[in-house]
Design a protein around this motif. Structure first.
Motif, PDB file in Angstrom:
ATOM      1  N   SER A  51      -5.397   4.360  -8.203  1.00 33.53           N
ATOM      2  CA  SER A  51      -6.520   4.748  -7.022  1.00 33.53           C
ATOM      3  C   SER A  51      -5.864   5.664  -6.530  1.00 33.53           C
ATOM      4  CB  SER A  51      -6.963   3.299  -6.963  1.00 33.53           C
ATOM      5  OG  SER A  51      -5.865   3.403  -5.362  1.00 33.53           O
ATOM      6  N   LEU A  52      -6.289   6.234  -5.460  1.00 31.25           N
ATOM      7  CA  LEU A  52      -6.095   7.639  -4.558  1.00 31.25           C
ATOM      8  C   LEU A  52      -6.131   7.107  -2.705  1.00 31.25           C
ATOM      9  CD1 LEU A  52      -5.103  10.630  -3.472  1.00 31.25           C
ATOM     10  CD2 LEU A  52      -7.914  11.495  -3.844  1.00 31.25           C
ATOM     11  N   CYS A  53      -5.499   7.403  -2.168  1.00 29.01           N
ATOM     12  CA  CYS A  53      -5.180   7.022  -0.678  1.00 29.01           C
ATOM     13  C   CYS A  53      -4.891   8.333   0.411  1.00 29.01           C
ATOM     14  CB  CYS A  53      -4.674   5.597  -0.440  1.00 29.01           C
ATOM     15  SG  CYS A  53      -4.565   5.139   1.241  1.00 29.01           S
ATOM     16  N   VAL A  54      -5.547   9.078   1.416  1.00 33.93           N
ATOM     17  CA  VAL A  54      -5.696  10.157   2.207  1.00 33.93           C
ATOM     18  C   VAL A  54      -4.776   9.942   2.686  1.00 33.93           C
ATOM     19  CG1 VAL A  54      -7.454  11.634   0.339  1.00 33.93           C
ATOM     20  CG2 VAL A  54      -7.298  10.073   2.309  1.00 33.93           C
ATOM     21  N   GLU A  55      -4.540   8.554   3.593  1.00 34.31           N
ATOM     22  CA  GLU A  55      -3.805   8.257   4.413  1.00 34.31           C
ATOM     23  C   GLU A  55      -2.838   7.514   3.987  1.00 34.31           C
ATOM     24  OE1 GLU A  55      -6.512   6.159   7.017  1.00 34.31           O
ATOM     25  OE2 GLU A  55      -7.317   7.913   7.498  1.00 34.31           O
ATOM     26  N   PRO A  56      -1.689   8.230   4.114  1.00 32.55           N
ATOM     27  CA  PRO A  56       0.015   7.163   3.051  1.00 32.55           C
ATOM     28  C   PRO A  56       0.363   6.553   4.005  1.00 32.55           C
ATOM     29  CG  PRO A  56      -0.650   9.428   2.502  1.00 32.55           C
ATOM     30  CD  PRO A  56      -2.099  10.013   3.187  1.00 32.55           C
ATOM     31  N   THR A  57      -0.085   6.492   5.433  1.00 38.91           N
ATOM     32  CA  THR A  57       1.092   5.407   6.161  1.00 38.91           C
ATOM     33  C   THR A  57       0.035   4.182   6.593  1.00 38.91           C
ATOM     34  OG1 THR A  57       1.266   5.290   8.971  1.00 38.91           O
ATOM     35  CG2 THR A  57      -0.636   6.386   8.523  1.00 38.91           C
ATOM     36  N   THR A  58      -1.193   3.829   6.190  1.00 35.46           N
ATOM     37  CA  THR A  58      -1.843   2.985   5.231  1.00 35.46           C
ATOM     38  C   THR A  58      -0.858   1.514   4.471  1.00 35.46           C
ATOM     39  OG1 THR A  58      -3.526   3.343   4.110  1.00 35.46           O
ATOM     40  CG2 THR A  58      -4.517   4.047   6.937  1.00 35.46           C
ATOM     41  N   ILE A  59       0.194   2.630   3.591  1.00 31.32           N
ATOM     42  CA  ILE A  59       0.447   2.514   2.293  1.00 31.32           C
ATOM     43  C   ILE A  59       1.899   1.447   3.267  1.00 31.32           C
ATOM     44  CG2 ILE A  59       1.310   2.010   0.245  1.00 31.32           C
ATOM     45  CD1 ILE A  59      -0.417   4.497   0.437  1.00 31.32           C
TER      46      ILE A  59
END
Length: 373
Positions: free
Chosen positions: A340-348
């Motif tokens: 999947s794609l996440c556009v807020e990497p800091t949440t990972i």
């Protein structure tokens, strides 16, 4: 003209009983001659007769162009093209009626459609054969420079001191050469008469597992990390490798599926993120992610980019096939994993950028990463 047996079987089913039940003395099936072929414009390829009489060829029939009340012609037309004609000669003792004429028209229409599909099939077979020949020639030519690269790398390795800092670069070249050799072997198989079986090649179309011993996830990912670091250096952009190494990284792997996924994600990041943007790979307790700190992919494109052949708006002017993300997701789903794609990497992970693009590959906690689910 060479047509398939399947087409002739179909025409026999359509027309053979007309000479026995409907008073048709002779039926002739003609196809249009190829444009560059000299001779008559119509070629007689099939005929049926109620009295064992044979129709002459089109160029040898003196009565073919003369009108006759017992003879009717039905064009074979498909997609606006005249493909041939169906000739019907009625018994002189009988007369044409509306029912028979309609039946002939229906048969002609069905044969027209079948003939059009048969000609398309033959053309596709010819094109496929030509492409296979070209593919095998190209594969043969690729082996020569690839072998030369291996030879040069081996010679260079001999000239380096055992403690030279350049040895890992040359070892990386040899590793990439072996990988290319595997792909070329698969391409060579695709050019044969029979396509390779998926079971024998694995989901990545590569022979399963390394040649010696059983690989771990670390041994499969390390060459990709080294390649990514070298690519970032050449492009003049920051590269951030894993800061933490979870336990699963040293578990054995029976195939290179995860490595294939990561390779496609890294290539996508380096190819499509703007120049100067950071690229990195982060290992997670239940997966991994490849990220960049470039502009987030527009919301309307975030699912489309996973479709085969699709590329986002920022990559339209760059070389690429649009297959990398589609292949990566397909490989993940085959083994019960998710991409999947996440556009807020800091949440990972807290040390990742606040904004960018992170492609996350994860799997159920009970699933061993190196083995099929």
């Amino acid at each position: 003209m060479q047509l398939t047996d399947r087409f002739f079987e179909f025409t026999d089913q359509q027309l053979a009983d007309l000479t026995a039940k409907e008073g048709i003395q002779h039926l002739g099936l003609y196809v249009s001659a190829p444009p560059n072929q000299q001779g008559p414009p119509l070629l007689l390829i099939r005929q049926w007769s109620a009295n064992e009489r044979s129709l002459p060829a089109a160029d040898a029939d003196p009565y073919l162009r003369l009108p006759h009340q017992s003879r009717r012609w039905y064009p074979l037309q498909d997609a606006g093209l005249i493909l041939g004609a169906l000739r019907a000669d009625l018994d002189p003792q009988q007369s044409w009626n509306l029912s028979l004429d309609q039946r002939m028209r229906r048969s002609a229409a069905a044969i027209s459609h079948a003939l059009g599909r048969d000609l398309e099939c033959l053309q596709l077979r010819q094109e496929l054969s030509q492409q296979n020949d070209q593919l095998r020639t190209l594969v043969h030519q690729l082996r020569n420079p690839l072998a030369a690269l291996r030879t040069y790398a081996q010679l260079l390795m001999r000239r380096l001191e055992a403690d030279s800092s350049h040895r890992p670069l040359v070892e990386g070249m040899l590793s990439e050469q072996r990988q290319l050799g595997q792909y070329i072997d698969v391409l060579d198989d695709l050019g044969q008469q029979r396509l390779p079986q998926q079971e024998s090649l694995g989901p990545t179309l590569l022979p399963p597992g390394p040649a010696e011993g059983e690989a771990t996830m670390r041994s499969l990912l390390m060459p990709l990390l080294e390649r990514a670091e070298a690519t970032a250096s050449l492009q003049g952009r920051p590269w951030e490798g894993p800061q933490e190494w979870p336990q699963w990284i040293d578990q054995p792997s029976q195939d290179g599926t995860i490595a294939e996924i990561v390779a496609n994600l890294l290539e996508n990041a380096f190819r499509y993120s703007p120049a100067g943007c950071s690229v990195g790979l982060c290992l997670l307790p239940d997966g991994l992610c490849v990220w960049d700190d470039g502009p987030p992919i527009p919301i309307e494109e975030r699912e489309m980019i996973f479709e085969r052949g699709a590329r986002g708006s920022t990559g339209q002017d760059r070389a690429g096939t649009g297959l990398g993300l589609a292949l990566a997701r397909s490989l993940a789903e085959r083994q019960g994993r998710n991409l999947s794609l996440c556009v807020e990497p800091t949440t990972i992970a807290p040390d990742l950028p606040a904004e960018g693009n992170a492609f996350i590959l994860n799997w159920p906690a009970e699933t061993t990463p190196g083995r099929a689910a």
